[in-house]
Write a protein that holds these residues in place. Sequence first.
Motif, PDB file in Angstrom:
ATOM      1  N   LEU A  46       0.858  -1.402  -0.167  1.00 14.80           N
ATOM      2  CA  LEU A  46       0.102   0.225   0.018  1.00 14.80           C
ATOM      3  C   LEU A  46       0.816   1.962   0.208  1.00 14.80           C
ATOM      4  N   ALA A  47       2.203   0.911   0.980  1.00 16.14           N
ATOM      5  CA  ALA A  47       2.773   2.438   1.133  1.00 16.14           C
ATOM      6  C   ALA A  47       3.574   2.218  -0.071  1.00 16.14           C
ATOM      7  N   ALA A  48       3.534   1.503  -1.603  1.00 17.17           N
ATOM      8  CA  ALA A  48       4.613   1.633  -2.614  1.00 17.17           C
ATOM      9  C   ALA A  48       3.232   2.437  -3.559  1.00 17.17           C
ATOM     10  N   LYS A  49       1.930   1.379  -3.261  1.00 16.09           N
ATOM     11  CA  LYS A  49       1.048   1.888  -4.629  1.00 16.09           C
ATOM     12  C   LYS A  49       0.335   4.086  -4.037  1.00 16.09           C
ATOM     13  N   LEU A  50       0.571   4.511  -2.931  1.00 16.00           N
ATOM     14  CA  LEU A  50       0.843   5.719  -2.557  1.00 16.00           C
ATOM     15  C   LEU A  50       1.735   6.387  -2.225  1.00 16.00           C
ATOM     16  N   ASN A  51       2.768   6.342  -2.161  1.00  9.52           N
ATOM     17  CA  ASN A  51       3.924   6.609  -2.024  1.00  9.52           C
ATOM     18  C   ASN A  51       4.079   7.424  -0.952  1.00  9.52           C
ATOM     19  N   LYS A  52       4.069   6.609   0.743  1.00  4.14           N
ATOM     20  CA  LYS A  52       3.668   7.221   1.022  1.00  4.14           C
ATOM     21  C   LYS A  52       4.363   6.271   1.914  1.00  4.14           C
ATOM     22  N   PRO A  53       5.516   6.977   3.223  1.00  5.60           N
ATOM     23  CA  PRO A  53       6.432   5.834   4.183  1.00  5.60           C
ATOM     24  C   PRO A  53       4.416   4.905   4.880  1.00  5.60           C
ATOM     25  N   THR A  54       4.867   3.820   4.934  1.00  2.00           N
ATOM     26  CA  THR A  54       3.830   2.861   5.861  1.00  2.00           C
ATOM     27  C   THR A  54       3.792   3.574   7.955  1.00  2.00           C
ATOM     28  N   ALA A  55       5.066   4.632   8.527  1.00  7.87           N
ATOM     29  CA  ALA A  55       4.291   4.589   8.638  1.00  7.87           C
ATOM     30  C   ALA A  55       3.471   5.680   8.777  1.00  7.87           C
ATOM     31  N   ASP A  56       3.078   6.781   7.623  1.00  9.58           N
ATOM     32  CA  ASP A  56       1.990   7.429   7.720  1.00  9.58           C
ATOM     33  C   ASP A  56       0.780   6.632   7.158  1.00  9.58           C
ATOM     34  N   LEU A  57       0.720   5.777   7.041  1.00  8.71           N
ATOM     35  CA  LEU A  57      -0.884   4.782   6.854  1.00  8.71           C
ATOM     36  C   LEU A  57      -1.471   5.073   7.969  1.00  8.71           C
ATOM     37  N   THR A  58      -2.551   4.804   7.041  1.00 10.76           N
ATOM     38  CA  THR A  58      -3.801   4.664   8.180  1.00 10.76           C
ATOM     39  C   THR A  58      -5.038   3.683   8.003  1.00 10.76           C
ATOM     40  N   VAL A  59      -4.716   2.123   8.696  1.00 10.83           N
ATOM     41  CA  VAL A  59      -5.765   1.104   8.200  1.00 10.83           C
ATOM     42  C   VAL A  59      -6.353   0.345   9.230  1.00 10.83           C
ATOM     43  N   SER A  60      -7.719  -0.199   8.501  1.00 12.94           N
ATOM     44  CA  SER A  60      -8.831  -0.469   9.933  1.00 12.94           C
ATOM     45  C   SER A  60      -8.377  -2.292   9.491  1.00 12.94           C
ATOM     46  N   VAL A  61      -9.109  -3.143  10.683  1.00 11.68           N
ATOM     47  CA  VAL A  61      -8.995  -4.002  10.267  1.00 11.68           C
ATOM     48  C   VAL A  61     -10.695  -4.721  11.228  1.00 11.68           C
ATOM     49  N   GLY A  62     -11.035  -5.254  10.469  1.00 14.25           N
ATOM     50  CA  GLY A  62     -12.508  -6.151  10.806  1.00 14.25           C
ATOM     51  C   GLY A  62     -11.978  -7.572  11.078  1.00 14.25           C
ATOM     52  N   ARG A  63     -12.927  -8.358  11.267  1.00  9.25           N
ATOM     53  CA  ARG A  63     -13.409  -9.918  11.423  1.00  9.25           C
ATOM     54  C   ARG A  63     -15.382 -10.206  11.164  1.00  9.25           C
TER      55      ARG A  63
END
Length: 511
Positions: A46-63
Amino acid sequence: MQGFDWKKLQNGSDIRGVALAGIADEAVNLTPEITQQLGQAFVHWLAAKLNKPTADLTVSVGRDSRLSGPVLMQAVMRGMAIAGSHVYDFGMASTPAMFMSTVTPGFDCDGAIMLTASHLPFNRNGLKFFTAQGGLEKQDISDILTLAAKNEFTAAIAQGSVEPHDFISVYAAQLVTNIRQTVNHPKHFEQPLKGLKIILDAGNGAGGFYASQVLEPLGANTTGSQFLDPDGTFPNHIPNPEDKAAMASICQAVVANQADFGIIFDTDVDRGAAVDASGKELNRNRLIALIAAVVLQAHPGSTIVTDSITSEGLTQFIETDLKGIHHRFKRGYKNVINEAIRLNQTGQASWLAIETSGHGAMKENYFLDDGAYLVSQLLAELAKARLAGRSLSDLIANLQEPVESEEFRFKIAAEDFRAYGQQVIEQLQAFAAKQADWQVVPHNYEGIRISCQSPTEAGWFLLRLSLHDPVLPLNVESNVAGGVTQIANRLLAFFQTCDKLDLRSLQQVLS
């Protein structure tokens, strides 16, 4: 993990595997360790796709409610946090809700993951991935698995945080608002479903929220709803609108409780079906016809994209009664959705993409296959029909349904099953060309579809390759009693020349 076959986890545009031991010949291959690496791989992809550092990503998880869900969810969140990403822990959620977290103001997640294996047995689990552009494609999954296999990840200097949040309530509120605005009745705006008894069967999956957080705030009486509590052993029936026992259960509940409407979801709520007040199923061709009628009221002339096994009666209904266009495409919900998106891009308006399995996606809802949204549109139409003194089923009164319908599945024993299956399809086309009363149906996008025009057959059949398995499914429909047997008998003579097909399902019907 040397020797581990990561590719076996890919199931089209999803990841699926065996998460719990205990079933013979099904070795566990979706462990917490594997899942943690998948979490790391996703945020790096995702970081590569958005050209952002992984530390700047917000990701949600559910189950969903699967027994392996809590442990695997912790593992995937741990993997993303190690990469420095901020993680929302949504707990029990639905697949559509996870996508919505990427486009809902205040969240605007860069990506989302749902842990689910849909209607598969209790020992399975999997991961579905989303960005704001929708669900990932097959190649995206391959790329993520390649990253996971390399496992060349380095931990972030500062570990990311994990923040619990009740997002399913946010998502439910969006559905409530949508239904209110769609009905838009001045005297019944807040509770357009008041006076209606509506029963929900969640199959012990993740969809139980819909009764208390959608139906009841809209005024519906939900007495008689069943299997709302999450239970990953699925003790009552398979949570699957295509399962006969599941549909029989909700139909019986509607009749026993004298309800006005019944709803059933699959485990992760990306598929749904319904039941009318008489206990009649509103699924497969009926469900498509009903939601097509709703869509074509709002968008006259729209193209309705379906999968390949829909009936001739549905085509006639959409094109003659509703004045729309029926575009019968390939099996696979991603295929159907992507085709509708493609048509819109070419200037051909398509507001609905839907499979007979219950996967339905609408243009105004991001072309997201969302069982709860689809059902919500039917509920809005139900409320409007009741206020006008009509019945919802009146919308499909002219739908001509087949007298008989069967599906046979032939396992392929050949090592290169795709090549052999394609060979069988080509040979069948040559065989059919020699039959005076059989005609190849034009504009068919997978396998071979034949119209059977004899008065004793009056139907059609479709032979195609399964999307993922070494199987040739054969769908046969007829508008006369005994027609399926007539068609199947003629086909058996052909199939007996194919020595690598298991024909027992067909032979048992004809014996």
